[in-house]
Design a protein around this motif. Structure first.
Motif, PDB file in Angstrom:
ATOM      1  N   ILE A  34     -38.766  39.983  -5.919  1.00 27.93           N
ATOM      2  CA  ILE A  34     -38.773  40.362  -7.065  1.00 27.93           C
ATOM      3  C   ILE A  34     -37.696  41.336  -7.384  1.00 27.93           C
ATOM      4  O   ILE A  34     -37.419  41.977  -6.479  1.00 27.93           O
ATOM      5  N   ALA A  35     -37.359  41.669  -8.580  1.00 27.71           N
ATOM      6  CA  ALA A  35     -36.571  42.488  -9.086  1.00 27.71           C
ATOM      7  C   ALA A  35     -37.191  43.288 -10.179  1.00 27.71           C
ATOM      8  O   ALA A  35     -37.945  42.711 -11.023  1.00 27.71           O
ATOM      9  N   VAL A  36     -37.173  44.517  -9.883  1.00 32.60           N
ATOM     10  CA  VAL A  36     -37.820  45.517 -11.027  1.00 32.60           C
ATOM     11  C   VAL A  36     -36.731  45.955 -11.693  1.00 32.60           C
ATOM     12  O   VAL A  36     -35.673  46.739 -11.273  1.00 32.60           O
ATOM     13  N   TRP A  37     -37.050  46.077 -13.019  1.00 33.38           N
ATOM     14  CA  TRP A  37     -35.953  46.527 -14.055  1.00 33.38           C
ATOM     15  C   TRP A  37     -36.120  47.928 -14.932  1.00 33.38           C
ATOM     16  O   TRP A  37     -37.405  47.902 -15.335  1.00 33.38           O
ATOM     17  N   GLY A  38     -35.541  48.771 -14.746  1.00 32.04           N
ATOM     18  CA  GLY A  38     -35.670  50.034 -15.359  1.00 32.04           C
ATOM     19  C   GLY A  38     -35.996  51.189 -14.637  1.00 32.04           C
ATOM     20  O   GLY A  38     -36.197  51.524 -13.439  1.00 32.04           O
TER      21      GLY A  38
END
Length: 110
Positions: free
Chosen positions: A106-110
């Motif tokens: 997963i990639a978390v943005w922010g």
């Protein structure tokens, strides 16, 4: 005859309600701030959790087939390790009862 068909249709719809409620309850099992996954569709099987994930690429300890994003950021779910391959996004508070393929990172943005 129409009354009987209507009654059978209503009974069939009522039979589906517990499944819908169970799915929502399973998604709620993911603690606020985390991104969770389950080894099987419909939030079944072994549960995995990425606790307070940091921005960037993160991995699950295993492949998951249903997911819940309770993180306050948009999360992209990938079919390959290292945040590569096919992907889809979920915003905070959303979930997928059956992913199109096993999620591996997963990639978390922010």
């Amino acid at each position: 005859m129409k009354m009987r068909a209507l009654a059978l249709t209503g009974a069939a719809l009522l039979a589906l309600l517990p499944l819908t409620a169970g799915t929502a309850d399973a998604a709620a099992k993911c603690p606020k701030g985390n991104v969770c996954g389950w080894a099987k569709p419909n939030f079944a099987g072994r549960a995995y959790s990425v606790t307070s994930p940091t921005s960037g690429c993160n991995g699950f300890d295993g492949d998951v087939r249903s997911v819940s994003n309770q993180n306050r950021h948009r999360v992209t779910f990938y079919s390959e390790p290292g945040c590569y391959g096919a992907h889809f996004d979920l915003t905070d508070g959303h979930y997928s009862a059956k992913t199109p393929w096993p999620v591996k990172s997963i990639a978390v943005w922010g």
